[in-house]
Design a protein around this motif. Sequence first.
Motif, PDB file in Angstrom:
ATOM      1  N   TYR A 342      -5.844  -6.150  -1.329  1.00 22.91           N
ATOM      2  CA  TYR A 342      -5.415  -4.882  -0.755  1.00 22.91           C
ATOM      3  C   TYR A 342      -6.120  -3.776  -1.518  1.00 22.91           C
ATOM      4  N   LEU A 525       3.344  -0.902  -2.227  1.00 26.92           N
ATOM      5  CA  LEU A 525       2.507  -1.992  -2.734  1.00 26.92           C
ATOM      6  C   LEU A 525       1.444  -1.438  -3.674  1.00 26.92           C
ATOM      7  N   LEU A 528      -2.267  -6.527  -4.242  1.00 26.51           N
ATOM      8  CA  LEU A 528      -2.176  -7.745  -3.445  1.00 26.51           C
ATOM      9  C   LEU A 528      -3.550  -8.389  -3.440  1.00 26.51           C
ATOM     10  N   LEU A 552       0.594 -10.065  -6.943  1.00 23.53           N
ATOM     11  CA  LEU A 552       1.316  -9.096  -6.128  1.00 23.53           C
ATOM     12  C   LEU A 552       1.973  -8.083  -7.054  1.00 23.53           C
TER      13      LEU A 552
END
Length: 948
Positions: A342, A525, A528, A552
Motif C-alpha cells: 500500500y 492504514l 500493508l 500490516l
Amino acid sequence: MVNVFMFLFISLASNAQETIKDIFSLDPLYSEDNFVFQTLNYSSKSNRNVAVHLRCYQYHDSDSSCVLDLEFNDVHIRHGVHSVNLNLERNTKLRTINYPFLDVIKKFKLLPPGSYVTFIKIKDNEGVRIDSSEFYYNIDSTISGRSSIGRKLNRLLIGRNNRLPVNLQVTQGVSQQSQKQAALNAERLSRKLSRTEGVSSVNVTREGAQYLANYYKGIFLGYYHVEDRRTAISKVYKESNVFADPFNYPFASTSDEGVSLDSKAKAETITSRSSDDMSGSIDVLGSFSNGQESTSQLRNNYGELRGDVRTKLLNIPVAIEGFYTTQDIGRKAKASYLRLKYDIDKAKDDLTQSTNAYQSRFNQVSGEIKNSDQLYVQLVRQLQNEQFSIKKKFAEEYGVDGNLLDSYKGKAEGIESSVNKTSIVSKDISHVPNDSDVLAAKNKINRNKEKITKEYERITALQRKIEKYERLATQIEQQHYFDSVNTYSKLQELKDNPNVSYKQLVAASSHILPTSKVKSFMSGLTKLELGMLNKYESKYTLAGQNLKGGALGYDIGFAEVGIALGKTEYISRTGDVDRYNSYLARVDFKPINKQHLGIIYYGYSPTRQIIESDNFIKADVGVPSFMKPVHVLSVVYNGNITKQLSLETEAAASIKNSQRVTDIQYAKSSLRAGLVYCLPIIHSIVKAEWEHMGKEFENNSMPYTGAGTDRYSLSTQGSFLKSFLIAGVQFNYLKQESLVTTGYNVRWGIDIRTNSKQYPTIYLSYKPFSTFRRYDDTLAIPQRPITGAVSIARGSYQWKRQNSIMHRLMVTYNQNSSDMDTVAYKAQTAQASYYLFSRDMSISATLGWMRQPSLIKGQSQATYFLNSNVSKSLNTSVRVNAGVDFAIGTQHIQRLGGIAGIDWRLKNKPIVIHTQVRYSYLYQVNIEGMGNILAMQLGFSWLIKDHQ
C-alpha cells in the motif's frame, strides 16, 4: 440606585444572549455513492434536534422551476462549528423533487449550469423558527476539462485507447480551423455521446467557435468546445500539465459564484481520477555469451524481467515491485522477488498536494472577499441611486412625494387618495400648494395608472437585487468563515508537525473529502506489504533481514499498531539459505511534546530446514520450536530532552518459552543509548553512544547477533570557515567476550571534507570497525560477522564553459581491510577520472592502480587499468555509446575489451529498446592461454505513464 443598576445589567445580559444566534450556511448539492446530498454548515450554541425545510429553484431567463422541496425532521446539531450532510432521498416529507435533475448530479458529478436560489427554514422541536435564509449560486455553463464529464468528452474526442504522444510538441495558442471541420467533429462526437453516455447534443456556434450544447434527460449539462483531433490532444496535454500543479490550478470550478471553497474542493476530490492512474516502468533483458569470467558466477545465457509500477486498485494506491531471472533455476538462494505494498507515501503526497492547493487558494480567496465586499457595496449603491432616481422622477412628473410609491406599493388609487397639500412637491420653493395643485396631481395620477405600476415594479425589482447582493455578500463571508474553521484552521494546526499521520491529515481534510474516504478503513492504514520485504523495526528485533511474508500497520488514534509475519532469510557461510519463522507486533504511541515511545514483541523459531541441517546441534534439548519460540521484548524511545539535546535508546531482552519474565538478566539483555548535543555557537554536533549486548542475548534470526559486545563511541563534527570546511573525529572502544576470552579494541576515526564551487573539494576519511562506511553496514551483511577498517581520500574539481560544456576531474584512493574468523583481506585502489558533459554527449576516462590478494596463488597482485566511454545522442530518438577496457598485471595483460551499444526510443511510443555488444580478451589464471568472451544484451523498457 443599586436596583436600577441591577436592572440595566440584567437587561444588557439578556440582550447579549439574544444576539448570540445560530449561523447556517448551505453548499450546492453534490453526489456520492449514488446519493445526492445537501451540506448544511452551522455554528450552534447548544446540542438539539431541529427540523429543516429546503426549497431550491433554478432560474431560466425570466422563468424559474422548483427542483426540490423537502423537509427533514430530527436533524441533530451539536454545540460548536460542524456540518451535516442531508441525504435528499431519505427525507421526512417530500413535496417536490425533480428526479432527472438528481440523475444528472449522480451520473456526471456536477450541478447543472445556471442560477440557483435555495431557501431554508429551520425550527426547533417546539416549532420556534431558528433561521430563515436564502442562498444564491451561479454555475458556469462552460464544461471544464478538469470535471468528470469534461474528461469523458476529451476521451471520446481523441479516442479512449489513444495515449498522448510522448514527444508531442505543444504549439502556443489554438490552431484555427474551418467551420466545416469543426461541424464534422462535433457531429461525430454527438453520435458517440448519444451511444455511450445517453447524451443528446446540439451543434452551436459561439463567438466564431464550434460548441456542443449537451443535454441529459432534458437537463442542460453545458457547452463543450469542439476542435480537431490534434489540437484537442495538444489541449488535453497542456491541461494535464497545468492540472498537475495544484498551486497553479487548484480546482475545476473556480468561477462558480456563491460556491464555498470547501464545496469546490470536495467536488474536485469526488470527480478526480481513481483506478486509471498508472506510472512506472517494466524492463525486459536478455543476455547471451559464449563464456564468463571465472568469478562472475553467471550463466552464459539468461533473461531478466524487472518491474516497478505505481497504480490504484479499488481506488487504493499500490506499488508493485518485482524481479525475475532465469539464473534462479537450480539456485538455493533466489534473487527473484515480488513485493506489493500500500503506497502510503503516494496517498499522503496526493492529499498533501490537495491540502496545499486548498490553503493556497484560501489565502487568495481571503483577499478576493475584501474586493467582492467593495464590489457589492458599489452595486448596492448604484441600485439604490437608481431607485432614488425613479422616485425623484416620479415626484417631478406628478408633483407629489416619491415615497408614496413605496407606501402604497405602486397602487395609483391609494396614491391618489393620499394626495393633499402637504404631500404636494413644488418646483418653486416660494409657491404654496393649493387645491388646484392637489386636483391636477390626482388627475395626472389617475391617467397614468399603468405607468405608475411599472415604475413601482422597477423599484421592487431593484430592491430584490439589492437584497440579493446584500445576502450574497453575507453568504460569502459566512462560507469563508466555515471554510476557515472547518478546514483551513485544522490544516494550519498540522502544518508544523513533521510526524503528522495520514489519518490525522484525512481528519483535518474531512470537509473537502468524500465521506466514504473519511470513514474508510484505509484512512487509518499506515502499512500493508506482501512479498519479499526488507524489514527494519529495531536493532535487536527485525534489523534489516529479508522477510518473506507480510506486514500490516494501523492508526488507532492514540497509537499506531503493526504486525509482521513470515520467514526471515539470509545466506549462511555454507552457501545455504537459513530460514526462521518470525512474527512481530509493535505499538508506537503518538508523540507527546516531541517524545516518542514504542514497544515491540518479536518471536522466532528455526524452520525444519535448519533443524535437519548437519550443522545444527541436535543434542540441544532447549531448541525453540513454532509452539515454543524465542521471545524478544524491546522498548524504543527517542525525544528531545532540551532544545539542543536529544536522546535515542533501545532496551531489549530475549526470553525462551521455559523462562519467566522475572528471569530476565543483564547477560540476556541488550541496551543502547545515544545522545546528540548541538552547539549552535560553533555549529558543531557532539554524539555519544553506548551499547551493551549480553553474552546470552539470543536472536539468531539476525545476520550478526553481536552477543557479548560492549561498544562506546564519542564523536563530534563541526562546520568551519563559513561551511567551507566540515571536520569530525570519532573515538571507538570495543569490548568482545566469548565463553573463555575477552578482547579489547580502541580505534580513532576521522572525517574531513571541504565544500566549495570555486576551489577543489577534498574528502578524507578513516572508518574503524567497518568494511563499508559505517559499523552497522558491516554487521548487517548476510555473510556473517566481519570487522575491518576503510580509509578513503578523494579530491574533485568541476568547471563549466560558456558553451554549456561541463568538465570534472576526480582523484580517489581507497584502502579496505577486513577480518573474518582467521581470514584476513586487504585491498587498495587508486584512480584518476575525467568527465565531460554536454547537452548531447558525455565522455569519461579512468586510469588507476589496484592491489588485492589473489585467492589462488595466496599472494597480493597489482593491476593497472584504463577504461573510457563515450555516449552521444544522434537525435531525439537514438543514443549510441562505445567504450574500451584495458588492464595489465605485473607479468602480463589481464584484460582487453570493448563495448558498444544503442538506445532507441520509438517515436510517439513510451518504449526504449536497448542493445549492447561486449568483447573481452582475458588472461585465465587457472586455464592456459587467453580467453575470448563475446557477449550481447538485448532488451527494452516500457515507461508507463497514463495521462487519461
